[in-house]
Motif scaffolding. Structure first.
Motif, PDB file in Angstrom:
ATOM      1  N   MET A  59      48.882 -34.787   9.786  1.00  0.00           N
ATOM      2  CA  MET A  59      50.016 -35.167   8.943  1.00  0.00           C
ATOM      3  C   MET A  59      50.690 -33.941   8.343  1.00  0.00           C
ATOM      4  SD  MET A  59      50.073 -37.837   5.706  1.00  0.00           S
ATOM      5  CE  MET A  59      49.694 -39.271   6.712  1.00  0.00           C
ATOM      6  N   ILE A  60      49.894 -32.916   8.012  1.00  0.00           N
ATOM      7  CA  ILE A  60      50.485 -31.706   7.435  1.00  0.00           C
ATOM      8  C   ILE A  60      50.768 -30.715   8.553  1.00  0.00           C
ATOM      9  CG2 ILE A  60      50.144 -29.763   5.872  1.00  0.00           C
ATOM     10  CD1 ILE A  60      48.460 -31.566   4.134  1.00  0.00           C
ATOM     11  N   THR A  61      52.020 -30.434   8.745  1.00  0.00           N
ATOM     12  CA  THR A  61      52.449 -29.525   9.801  1.00  0.00           C
ATOM     13  C   THR A  61      53.334 -28.436   9.203  1.00  0.00           C
ATOM     14  OG1 THR A  61      54.454 -30.816  10.247  1.00  0.00           O
ATOM     15  CG2 THR A  61      52.451 -31.420  11.476  1.00  0.00           C
ATOM     16  N   VAL A  62      53.571 -27.401  10.004  1.00  0.00           N
ATOM     17  CA  VAL A  62      54.507 -26.361   9.591  1.00  0.00           C
ATOM     18  C   VAL A  62      55.874 -26.982   9.315  1.00  0.00           C
ATOM     19  CG1 VAL A  62      55.751 -24.308  10.369  1.00  0.00           C
ATOM     20  CG2 VAL A  62      53.295 -24.524  10.821  1.00  0.00           C
ATOM     21  N   GLU A  63      56.268 -27.927  10.180  1.00  0.00           N
ATOM     22  CA  GLU A  63      57.580 -28.567  10.038  1.00  0.00           C
ATOM     23  C   GLU A  63      57.686 -29.340   8.721  1.00  0.00           C
ATOM     24  OE1 GLU A  63      55.681 -28.666  12.771  1.00  0.00           O
ATOM     25  OE2 GLU A  63      56.922 -27.334  14.001  1.00  0.00           O
ATOM     26  N   LEU A  64      56.620 -30.072   8.356  1.00  0.00           N
ATOM     27  CA  LEU A  64      56.645 -30.818   7.098  1.00  0.00           C
ATOM     28  C   LEU A  64      56.807 -29.872   5.918  1.00  0.00           C
ATOM     29  CD1 LEU A  64      56.210 -33.353   5.302  1.00  0.00           C
ATOM     30  CD2 LEU A  64      53.763 -32.823   5.387  1.00  0.00           C
ATOM     31  N   LEU A  65      56.031 -28.815   5.889  1.00  0.00           N
ATOM     32  CA  LEU A  65      56.058 -27.895   4.761  1.00  0.00           C
ATOM     33  C   LEU A  65      57.402 -27.200   4.618  1.00  0.00           C
ATOM     34  CD1 LEU A  65      52.499 -26.333   5.153  1.00  0.00           C
ATOM     35  CD2 LEU A  65      53.224 -27.977   3.423  1.00  0.00           C
ATOM     36  N   THR A  66      58.036 -26.883   5.744  1.00  0.00           N
ATOM     37  CA  THR A  66      59.324 -26.195   5.672  1.00  0.00           C
ATOM     38  C   THR A  66      60.472 -27.173   5.462  1.00  0.00           C
ATOM     39  OG1 THR A  66      59.423 -26.185   8.100  1.00  0.00           O
ATOM     40  CG2 THR A  66      58.594 -24.204   7.026  1.00  0.00           C
ATOM     41  N   GLN A  67      60.457 -28.313   6.148  1.00  0.00           N
ATOM     42  CA  GLN A  67      61.543 -29.279   5.993  1.00  0.00           C
ATOM     43  C   GLN A  67      61.605 -29.846   4.583  1.00  0.00           C
ATOM     44  OE1 GLN A  67      61.053 -32.250   9.047  1.00  0.00           O
ATOM     45  NE2 GLN A  67      61.484 -30.813  10.709  1.00  0.00           N
ATOM     46  N   SER A  68      60.449 -30.004   3.966  1.00  0.00           N
ATOM     47  CA  SER A  68      60.411 -30.535   2.603  1.00  0.00           C
ATOM     48  C   SER A  68      60.663 -29.448   1.563  1.00  0.00           C
ATOM     49  CB  SER A  68      59.046 -31.172   2.325  1.00  0.00           C
ATOM     50  OG  SER A  68      58.029 -30.174   2.345  1.00  0.00           O
ATOM     51  N   GLN A  69      60.844 -28.199   2.044  1.00  0.00           N
ATOM     52  CA  GLN A  69      61.048 -27.037   1.167  1.00  0.00           C
ATOM     53  C   GLN A  69      59.873 -26.830   0.210  1.00  0.00           C
ATOM     54  OE1 GLN A  69      65.088 -26.758  -0.466  1.00  0.00           O
ATOM     55  NE2 GLN A  69      65.732 -28.308   0.984  1.00  0.00           N
ATOM     56  N   THR A  70      58.690 -27.247   0.665  1.00  0.00           N
ATOM     57  CA  THR A  70      57.483 -27.017  -0.126  1.00  0.00           C
ATOM     58  C   THR A  70      57.152 -25.527  -0.171  1.00  0.00           C
ATOM     59  OG1 THR A  70      56.647 -29.189   0.479  1.00  0.00           O
ATOM     60  CG2 THR A  70      55.045 -27.619  -0.339  1.00  0.00           C
ATOM     61  N   CYS A  71      57.404 -24.835   0.941  1.00  0.00           N
ATOM     62  CA  CYS A  71      57.185 -23.392   0.987  1.00  0.00           C
ATOM     63  C   CYS A  71      58.026 -22.795   2.104  1.00  0.00           C
ATOM     64  CB  CYS A  71      55.706 -23.063   1.162  1.00  0.00           C
ATOM     65  SG  CYS A  71      54.947 -23.736   2.648  1.00  0.00           S
ATOM     66  N   THR A  72      58.013 -21.487   2.190  1.00  0.00           N
ATOM     67  CA  THR A  72      58.788 -20.792   3.213  1.00  0.00           C
ATOM     68  C   THR A  72      58.128 -20.973   4.584  1.00  0.00           C
ATOM     69  OG1 THR A  72      57.534 -18.731   3.032  1.00  0.00           O
ATOM     70  CG2 THR A  72      59.411 -19.028   1.528  1.00  0.00           C
ATOM     71  N   PRO A  73      58.872 -20.745   5.669  1.00  0.00           N
ATOM     72  CA  PRO A  73      58.257 -20.831   7.002  1.00  0.00           C
ATOM     73  C   PRO A  73      57.023 -19.943   7.156  1.00  0.00           C
ATOM     74  CG  PRO A  73      60.641 -20.800   7.203  1.00  0.00           C
ATOM     75  CD  PRO A  73      60.329 -20.539   5.747  1.00  0.00           C
ATOM     76  N   ALA A  74      57.075 -18.746   6.595  1.00  0.00           N
ATOM     77  CA  ALA A  74      55.920 -17.838   6.703  1.00  0.00           C
ATOM     78  C   ALA A  74      54.711 -18.407   5.974  1.00  0.00           C
ATOM     79  CB  ALA A  74      56.275 -16.463   6.141  1.00  0.00           C
ATOM     80  N   MET A  75      54.921 -18.960   4.793  1.00  0.00           N
ATOM     81  CA  MET A  75      53.819 -19.572   4.048  1.00  0.00           C
ATOM     82  C   MET A  75      53.313 -20.827   4.757  1.00  0.00           C
ATOM     83  SD  MET A  75      52.984 -17.792   1.356  1.00  0.00           S
ATOM     84  CE  MET A  75      53.196 -16.396   2.467  1.00  0.00           C
ATOM     85  N   ALA A  76      54.215 -21.578   5.361  1.00  0.00           N
ATOM     86  CA  ALA A  76      53.810 -22.780   6.102  1.00  0.00           C
ATOM     87  C   ALA A  76      52.877 -22.421   7.250  1.00  0.00           C
ATOM     88  CB  ALA A  76      55.041 -23.515   6.618  1.00  0.00           C
ATOM     89  N   GLU A  77      53.195 -21.359   7.969  1.00  0.00           N
ATOM     90  CA  GLU A  77      52.333 -20.892   9.067  1.00  0.00           C
ATOM     91  C   GLU A  77      50.959 -20.494   8.543  1.00  0.00           C
ATOM     92  OE1 GLU A  77      52.646 -20.846  12.252  1.00  0.00           O
ATOM     93  OE2 GLU A  77      54.793 -21.110  12.651  1.00  0.00           O
ATOM     94  N   LYS A  78      50.943 -19.884   7.394  1.00  0.00           N
ATOM     95  CA  LYS A  78      49.688 -19.391   6.810  1.00  0.00           C
ATOM     96  C   LYS A  78      48.802 -20.517   6.303  1.00  0.00           C
ATOM     97  CE  LYS A  78      48.077 -16.378   3.030  1.00  0.00           C
ATOM     98  NZ  LYS A  78      48.513 -15.431   1.973  1.00  0.00           N
ATOM     99  N   TRP A  79      49.403 -21.594   5.782  1.00  0.00           N
ATOM    100  CA  TRP A  79      48.651 -22.586   5.026  1.00  0.00           C
ATOM    101  C   TRP A  79      48.397 -23.914   5.716  1.00  0.00           C
ATOM    102  CZ3 TRP A  79      46.042 -21.893   0.620  1.00  0.00           C
ATOM    103  CH2 TRP A  79      46.305 -20.731  -0.111  1.00  0.00           C
TER     104      TRP A  79
END
Length: 203
Positions: A1-21
């Protein structure tokens, strides 16, 4: 459910942080049954706010004298605060001495067990409880709690230990915020993050 796309599309974090987390966050959510849109949105909105978009995982203790007196008036009264100002290690050792399982100021345990993680784990007792409950080395290697795996896992442990899945099921953003932060500090940002996340998760 938690993907890089979710984290970035929801503006939860930056793309770089999404890749990391995203891997650590998904593992944590699986382990602690944070497994519905409401629970995931609640968890990510709270941890996202607490960590400044998953950028900060260690407590910032660079306080000036006036801030020390305001935050810890008993431990840093005027006349004492000035000698500790802008010295994070000394500040932590005095601020957290003789409580939360820590030894006295000279023990260094205030600094050793300072706040770390996405929902900051603070104090030797909390590190010990997390280490035992989730079978990890947080107590003996506390710096690991600032790294993605244990930073996320400690937040998940706190989430379940404090009954936050039930508050997430009820969509109680204020209740979640109080349980995480002790008040409603940053409530607007927490609500904004939640709204963006739940919109992405419900698509």
């Amino acid at each position: 459910m938690i993907t890089v796309e979710l984290l970035t599309q929801s503006q939860t974090c930056t793309p770089a942080m999404a890749e990391k987390w995203h891997v650590a966050l998904q593992f944590t959510c699986n382990k602690f049954e944070i497994n519905t849109p409401e629970r995931v949105a609640g968890f990510l909105s709270q941890t996202g706010h607490e960590s400044g978009g998953f950028r900060f995982t260690s407590e910032d203790l660079h306080y000036r004298a006036e801030a020390l007196t305001r935050i810890w008036s008993q431990r840093f009264p005027p006349g004492v605060a000035e000698s500790y100002a802008m010295q994070p290690e000394r500040i932590a050792n005095r601020a957290y001495a003789d409580r939360m399982g820590n030894g006295d100021e000279a023990s260094g345990e205030g600094w050793l067990y300072r706040g770390r993680g996405l929902i900051q784990l603070t104090g030797k007792d909390s590190y010990a409880a997390f280490s035992l409950a989730a079978d990890n080395e947080a107590l003996v290697k506390p710096d690991l709690v600032a790294e993605p795996e244990l930073a996320a896992l400690s937040a998940g442990w706190f989430w379940v230990d404090k009954g936050l899945n039930a508050l997430a099921d009820a969509k109680d953003i204020v209740g979640m915020s109080k349980r995480v932060n002790g008040g409603t500090n940053g409530l607007d940002d927490r609500q904004m993050r939640y709204s963006r996340l739940i919109s992405c998760l419900k698509v």
